[in-house]
Design a protein around this motif. Structure first.
Motif, PDB file in Angstrom:
ATOM      1  N   LEU A 241      27.429  17.683  25.117  1.00 26.00           N
ATOM      2  CA  LEU A 241      27.927  19.031  25.337  1.00 26.00           C
ATOM      3  C   LEU A 241      26.880  19.957  25.951  1.00 26.00           C
ATOM      4  O   LEU A 241      27.191  21.086  26.295  1.00 26.00           O
ATOM      5  CB  LEU A 241      28.412  19.636  24.008  1.00 26.00           C
ATOM      6  CG  LEU A 241      29.523  18.868  23.290  1.00 26.00           C
ATOM      7  CD1 LEU A 241      29.848  19.517  21.958  1.00 26.00           C
ATOM      8  CD2 LEU A 241      30.767  18.774  24.159  1.00 26.00           C
ATOM      9  N   ARG A 242      25.660  19.462  26.084  1.00 27.82           N
ATOM     10  CA  ARG A 242      24.576  20.292  26.630  1.00 27.82           C
ATOM     11  C   ARG A 242      24.157  19.740  27.981  1.00 27.82           C
ATOM     12  O   ARG A 242      23.873  18.550  28.118  1.00 27.82           O
ATOM     13  CB  ARG A 242      23.390  20.308  25.664  1.00 27.82           C
ATOM     14  CG  ARG A 242      22.237  21.173  26.137  1.00 27.82           C
ATOM     15  CD  ARG A 242      21.176  21.283  25.081  1.00 27.82           C
ATOM     16  NE  ARG A 242      21.646  22.033  23.927  1.00 27.82           N
ATOM     17  CZ  ARG A 242      20.925  22.260  22.844  1.00 27.82           C
ATOM     18  NH1 ARG A 242      19.689  21.793  22.779  1.00 27.82           N
ATOM     19  NH2 ARG A 242      21.419  22.938  21.836  1.00 27.82           N
ATOM     20  N   HIS A 243      24.120  20.641  28.979  1.00 28.54           N
ATOM     21  CA  HIS A 243      23.830  20.198  30.337  1.00 28.54           C
ATOM     22  C   HIS A 243      22.416  19.668  30.492  1.00 28.54           C
ATOM     23  O   HIS A 243      22.160  18.818  31.356  1.00 28.54           O
ATOM     24  CB  HIS A 243      24.057  21.354  31.320  1.00 28.54           C
ATOM     25  CG  HIS A 243      23.952  20.944  32.754  1.00 28.54           C
ATOM     26  ND1 HIS A 243      22.805  21.121  33.503  1.00 28.54           N
ATOM     27  CD2 HIS A 243      24.836  20.331  33.580  1.00 28.54           C
ATOM     28  CE1 HIS A 243      22.982  20.664  34.712  1.00 28.54           C
ATOM     29  NE2 HIS A 243      24.200  20.181  34.796  1.00 28.54           N
ATOM     30  N   TYR A 303      16.045  22.490  39.337  1.00 27.52           N
ATOM     31  CA  TYR A 303      15.696  23.921  39.279  1.00 27.52           C
ATOM     32  C   TYR A 303      16.924  24.772  38.964  1.00 27.52           C
ATOM     33  O   TYR A 303      16.893  25.628  38.060  1.00 27.52           O
ATOM     34  CB  TYR A 303      15.068  24.343  40.599  1.00 27.52           C
ATOM     35  CG  TYR A 303      14.864  25.843  40.715  1.00 27.52           C
ATOM     36  CD1 TYR A 303      13.837  26.482  40.024  1.00 27.52           C
ATOM     37  CD2 TYR A 303      15.709  26.608  41.513  1.00 27.52           C
ATOM     38  CE1 TYR A 303      13.659  27.846  40.115  1.00 27.52           C
ATOM     39  CE2 TYR A 303      15.536  27.981  41.610  1.00 27.52           C
ATOM     40  CZ  TYR A 303      14.505  28.595  40.917  1.00 27.52           C
ATOM     41  OH  TYR A 303      14.345  29.951  41.004  1.00 27.52           O
ATOM     42  N   LEU A 304      18.014  24.565  39.684  1.00 33.07           N
ATOM     43  CA  LEU A 304      19.211  25.372  39.472  1.00 33.07           C
ATOM     44  C   LEU A 304      19.823  25.106  38.097  1.00 33.07           C
ATOM     45  O   LEU A 304      20.316  26.024  37.429  1.00 33.07           O
ATOM     46  CB  LEU A 304      20.241  25.084  40.570  1.00 33.07           C
ATOM     47  CG  LEU A 304      19.850  25.520  41.984  1.00 33.07           C
ATOM     48  CD1 LEU A 304      20.934  25.144  42.978  1.00 33.07           C
ATOM     49  CD2 LEU A 304      19.570  27.023  42.037  1.00 33.07           C
ATOM     50  N   GLY A 305      19.777  23.829  37.667  1.00 36.16           N
ATOM     51  CA  GLY A 305      20.322  23.511  36.356  1.00 36.16           C
ATOM     52  C   GLY A 305      19.549  24.173  35.228  1.00 36.16           C
ATOM     53  O   GLY A 305      20.140  24.735  34.299  1.00 36.16           O
ATOM     54  N   SER A 306      18.213  24.121  35.298  1.00 40.37           N
ATOM     55  CA  SER A 306      17.393  24.756  34.262  1.00 40.37           C
ATOM     56  C   SER A 306      17.543  26.271  34.291  1.00 40.37           C
ATOM     57  O   SER A 306      17.572  26.926  33.244  1.00 40.37           O
ATOM     58  CB  SER A 306      15.928  24.373  34.456  1.00 40.37           C
ATOM     59  OG  SER A 306      15.455  24.794  35.731  1.00 40.37           O
ATOM     60  N   MET A 311      19.919  31.144  31.699  1.00 42.40           N
ATOM     61  CA  MET A 311      20.791  32.316  31.691  1.00 42.40           C
ATOM     62  C   MET A 311      21.801  32.244  30.553  1.00 42.40           C
ATOM     63  O   MET A 311      22.087  33.251  29.891  1.00 42.40           O
ATOM     64  CB  MET A 311      21.514  32.428  33.041  1.00 42.40           C
ATOM     65  CG  MET A 311      20.603  32.727  34.212  1.00 42.40           C
ATOM     66  SD  MET A 311      21.451  32.657  35.818  1.00 42.40           S
ATOM     67  CE  MET A 311      22.658  33.963  35.596  1.00 42.40           C
ATOM     68  N   LEU A 312      22.334  31.041  30.290  1.00 40.61           N
ATOM     69  CA  LEU A 312      23.281  30.882  29.192  1.00 40.61           C
ATOM     70  C   LEU A 312      22.617  31.175  27.843  1.00 40.61           C
ATOM     71  O   LEU A 312      23.197  31.835  26.976  1.00 40.61           O
ATOM     72  CB  LEU A 312      23.864  29.467  29.195  1.00 40.61           C
ATOM     73  CG  LEU A 312      24.833  29.127  30.330  1.00 40.61           C
ATOM     74  CD1 LEU A 312      25.210  27.651  30.274  1.00 40.61           C
ATOM     75  CD2 LEU A 312      26.074  29.998  30.241  1.00 40.61           C
TER      76      LEU A 312
END
Length: 322
Positions: A241-243, A303-306, A311-312
């Protein structure tokens, strides 16, 4: 996909702390009354079984008197029947759940701690019960298996039942990859023996042993792929459940592919250069360019995923603070 470590459990507990405390408060406040202290152990067990049909993560129920002395045996939940039925006359007056219940007006919930019975992380929800004259009659305590509760709250309880089958399938796949790696190592060994024999035989023409390097490189890539699969899907816990868990897995797999393809492209360049077949070097160069593009794309993805996950987490912290 292994069992959650204590660190994973505590991290997920922190994410769902408010929901967990609210749920435990509603559960305990609905049934905790002075009539419970008049029930026998058998009646308490029957009552807890009916409660566990709705909340299977409840592991233990027990009652304390006003001074913190346990006045009944530990009553195990329906999913935890292996718990020993002990605890009668035990002094719990120094336990956090008793001290918190005596100070609170409602339900008190402890922080996660290691259960002395199961050696697993659990929570205790406690609530003091008063007599008609407002004197304290005792304290009702529920022990909660934290891992089971998190699995139910996050909708992960069904997947857990299939984990052994998933692990068995991944294990078979990994064994197949390791077998192929061993076969390639054997082929590399045979090739080495041929090279050594050619060196010792003057009448034979010695060729460059590129086949050995190719076999070894393929063996390394396949072994690394099997090792990554074994660690990610069998040995390590992965929160689906965690990206960040998915990003970690994708990063490791793509890294293995990048390393293997890079080595193969270099071998192609050396092979064509040594044979004087320069017209095919451009093909190897295109492969190297593709690997570089893949590496850049992987860096952008990480980079974009982290950044998105950060932000979440920041939004979640702001909601908790608000």
């Amino acid at each position: 996909m292994s069992k959650m470590s204590h660190i994973n459990v505590i991290e997920k507990y922190e994410e769902h702390r408010v929901a967990i405390h609210n749920l435990l408060s509603s559960i305990l406040s609905c049934f905790a009354d002075d009539k419970m202290f008049e029930k026998s152990d058998e009646e308490l067990a029957e009552f807890l079984n009916s409660l566990c049909s709705y909340y299977p993560f409840v592991s233990l129920l027990y009652l304390l008197d006003a001074k913190g002395k346990q006045i009944c045996m530990n009553v195990p939940g329906s999913q935890f029947k292996h718990h020993p039925k002990i605890g009668l006359d035990a002094d719990r007056s120094n336990r956090p759940y008793y001290l918190a219940a005596m100070k609170a007006d409602g339900v008190a919930v402890t922080e996660p701690y290691l259960s002395s019975v199961r050696r697993e992380l659990c929570l205790s929800a406690s609530m003091k019960v008063n007599n008609d004259d407002s004197t304290i009659k005792g304290v009702v305590v529920l022990d909660i298996d934290l891992s089971s509760m998190l699995a139910i709250l996050t909708g992960d309880s069904r997947r857990i039942h299939f984990e052994p089958y998933f692990k068995a399938m991944y294990t078979l796949i990994v064994l197949g990859l390791f077998t192929v790696a061993l076969m390639l190592l054997y082929a590399a060994g045979v090739e080495c023996l041929d090279v050594i024999y050619a060196m010792m035989t003057p009448e034979k023409r010695l060729e460059m042993p590129l086949g050995v390097v190719i076999y070894l490189t393929l063996s390394l890539a396949i072994f690394d792929l099997g090792k990554t699969t074994l660690e990610e899907e069998v040995l390590l816990y992965k929160d689906v459940l965690r990206h960040s868990s998915t990003r970690r897995t994708i990063t490791r797999f793509i890294a293995v592919i990048i390393i293997a393809v890079s080595i193969e492209s270099l071998l192609m360049i050396f092979k064509f250069a040594l044979k004087g077949d320069g017209e095919h070097i451009i093909e190897a160069v295109w492969i190297i360019i593709a690997v570089a593009s893949l590496l850049v794309s992987l860096g952008i993805y990480v980079y974009l995923g982290s950044k998105a996950e950060g932000m979440l987490l920041n939004n979640r912290d702001k909601q908790k603070a608000g």
